[in-house]
Design an enzyme around this catalytic site. Sequence first.
Site, PDB file in Angstrom:
ATOM      1  N   GLU A 167      -6.354   3.905  10.817  1.00  0.00           N
ATOM      2  CA  GLU A 167      -5.288   3.399  10.581  1.00  0.00           C
ATOM      3  C   GLU A 167      -4.515   3.102  12.066  1.00  0.00           C
ATOM      4  O   GLU A 167      -3.688   1.935  12.343  1.00  0.00           O
ATOM      5  CB  GLU A 167      -4.275   4.140   9.684  1.00  0.00           C
ATOM      6  N   HIS A 198       2.980  12.264   8.516  1.00  0.00           N
ATOM      7  CA  HIS A 198       2.362  11.051   8.172  1.00  0.00           C
ATOM      8  C   HIS A 198       0.989  11.565   7.723  1.00  0.00           C
ATOM      9  O   HIS A 198       0.351  11.116   6.331  1.00  0.00           O
ATOM     10  CB  HIS A 198       2.090  10.065   9.195  1.00  0.00           C
ATOM     11  N   GLU A 256       1.277  12.953   4.215  1.00  0.00           N
ATOM     12  CA  GLU A 256       1.612  11.855   3.070  1.00  0.00           C
ATOM     13  C   GLU A 256       0.293  11.341   2.712  1.00  0.00           C
ATOM     14  O   GLU A 256       0.056  11.024   1.453  1.00  0.00           O
ATOM     15  CB  GLU A 256       2.505  10.686   3.804  1.00  0.00           C
ATOM     16  N   HIS A 257      -0.647  11.181   3.527  1.00  0.00           N
ATOM     17  CA  HIS A 257      -2.065  11.014   3.145  1.00  0.00           C
ATOM     18  C   HIS A 257      -2.760  11.845   2.206  1.00  0.00           C
ATOM     19  O   HIS A 257      -3.153  11.420   0.818  1.00  0.00           O
ATOM     20  CB  HIS A 257      -2.913  10.629   4.308  1.00  0.00           C
TER      21      HIS A 257
END
Lengths: 458, 438
Positions: A149, A69, A72-73
């Site tokens: 997040e 993840h 991904e950022h």
Amino acid sequence: MKISVKIFGLMLGLPLLAIAGQFEVSEFKLNNGLKVLVKEDHRAPVVVSQVWYKIGSSYEHDGITGISHMLEHMMFKGTEQHPAGEFSRIIAANGGSENAFTGEDFTAYFQSLEKSRLEVSFKLEADRMRYLKVDEGEFAKERDVVLEERRLRTEDQPRDKTMELFMALAFSNGPHKNPVIGWPEDIKEYTLSDLQKWYRQWYAPNNATVVVVGDVQPEAVHDLAQKYFGVLAPSRLPKLKSRTELDQTGLRRMIVKRPAKLPFLVMGYKVPVLKDAVKEWEPYALEVLTGILDGGNGARLPSRLVRGKQIAAEANVGYNLYSRLSTLLMIEAVPAQDHDTVALEQALREEIRQLQEKPVAPEELAQVKAQVVAHKVYEQDSGFYQAMQLGMLETVGLSWSKVEEYVDKVKAVTPEQVRIVARKYLVEDRLSIAYLDPLPITDDTTTAETLLENTHAH
Amino acid sequence: MHTKFLSAFITLLILLSPCMAQATPGIQYWTTAQGTRVYFVRTEGLPMVDLRVVFAAGSVYDGAQHGVASLTSALLDSEAGKWNADEIAQRLDSVGAVMETSVSKDTGSLYLRSLTDPDKLNVAVETLHAILTQPLFTAQDFERQKRQVLLGLQEKEESPGDLAEVIYAKAIYGDHPYGHPTDGEIGTVSKLTRNDLIKFYQRYYVAANAVVAVVGDLARADAETIVERVLAGLPQGAPAETLPTVAEPLAANTVKRFSPSTQTHVLVGEPVLSFNDPDYFPLYVGNHILGGSGLVARITQEVREKRGLSYSANSHFFPRAGKGPFTIRLQTRNGQTDRAMKVMMETTNKFIAEGPTDKELEAAKQNIVGGFVLRIDNNRKIAEYMATIGFYGLPLDYLNTFTAKVQSVTVADIVKAFKARVDPARFQTVLVGGAAGQ
């Protein structure tokens, strides 16, 4: 069906498009191993382009949980050719919308565009598939964003926090025990080299699928893919370890105490999925079982527990037959006023017991099947959703053609098969249960400044 | 699953704000004998239909009984006509139809999605007709639903984001009916009676107060028949009363509330924009640059991309019948709230003072105009637009003229509109979090 709601529910509001069902999926494989799937829809002059990588939290090991993840950022942080932020600026200037998402079994990037702009997407996606360039400064900032997040989505959401701890209870050694976003201590200690290693290991054309749905011609999409992705070198991919979850040897329970207003419970049974099922019909029978319990407002849980006994304020069932590794059939529920989690658990388990004892009525089965047939049509109103199904199935190692089989396989399920899977899998030795036990929200309110009277003109 | 940025969730709201141009759907428009306006778009290729019935029956009409609009809407699909709640649900499930009722500040709506296969569509339409025209609001359903709403209201108190929204609405609207939560408050909902719901239903769920949108693969005549059947027997009634004018706050103010959370949620803004506002396009395009376009927007760039202070930092106008909110927001770890807020407010103030650069405006127009086709590329989106155009009385050529109106906006227009309409001296600031008091 239920799981589509679960997975795609998070995607609400994302750009969608429409496609007509009569077109077949065209499949291409480039020499470097990249797979390209194209589905035509000529109802509107638009296209959605998605790049799916076979990487996600179920590939991770302890200490670096959530790194997929995080990566991904970082994929928005630039390459040699396109510095940080330029990807998004170019897509925006072309009228596009974009986003990305990470799951247990996949990481995917997408753009929705007017149809003539597909090349813009391919050019940029091909560039970042092999040439990501990240520095310490951008990395440190984005790690802070990911921590924010996590606070937003998990730490400050009592039920999501409970779910996370519940998964860690239900799974002992398999990767499902870790959250997709990662444990906070792991996130804080990621290094740039962890990230670079992960990128080099998994981001390659032979570990990716490009899915295009829209007002396009398959051959033209293939040529465009060849032009931009075809030149990329493949990688030698590591052999995946099986990570098979240990057999469970008895009921597992946990209580989670958090400041919250309402109690909540989640229970999950370990069940097979399409990928590892010994009998292929079993996951479809579990899918129907999920529908019998919660496949519409007329299903058993809303009808019997929410309206009938009024013991549940909410009760939802989720099962993802397309998971790469075996998973849970999960029930999440909130007790109604004047009822507690213990009584609610009993009521839910009584529903399970009835599924084990009595075959479901033909009209209940017909209701579930009618919904599956109708939703198959409704799905075609959204090209994004269809692209997502194709990409996901391909990425977990099932063929995309399983999408086409779904309705027929569900229609073939019999009442006896539903009873068999309930008896075989919805048993105590496969069950884990967590209760959220609310702690009072201590009201040390320090309202330094309160609303002034008369701030409003009348 | 985790997405790259939250603005995806905002998109739905933006959908209800204006946006559109060429290659737009052919809208057919008529008015029923009872005075209901109908907007129909025929789309071909999929054997399905989307139908929306929208009433001026939102929480803005609650009066002192906050939550009555919401509870009325939630009870419609319980016992109705000759069927109880289970029978209604099973009828819809058995034909694969999807039916939802919902409430916003301005509207109370029913939504039906069905296959066009006549046997299935007939059952769906017949059921929707009962739900809409003969809801029984039985005592048992009422008590159950009320208890559920009360639980839902308690649940909001465990979410710093939800709590911040409630406090913010009160802060920017005061006693105006936009100022209370759409689903009411524990104190007001507890007092609601079955009779209150029946009265609300009888007053607002009437033909002269309704707009219908139909989109799908149907002939015009079939669409007319379906609408007639759904509305049959609904009394003509009268349109909802005119809303009180929204007053702008007189002075800036800050409200802080404790929550046992790791983040502080910050909302800043004031009421600004209604549909049909002459400043609509300069404000919409301007905000696209300031905080409305995802990762490339100024606020997101400054707060998130350059400093890593928040996952979701943005600004939006939410147009309504009366002045809807202009809201700037972020969430950040307790302890760095001041720093994050400072960046957000400096970015906003600079934009209000100076407006965008020519280059930014050009990029925004490229994005909005170039992406126009994405806004109307499926039945669901078109039906939402038809409902919005119908309910807010936007012109039928709204979609056809949309991109031209965006193209015509200048930097000077944006500066003028922001200076006139968005005033930090009136901004209400709400902080909810673990460090809100510090």
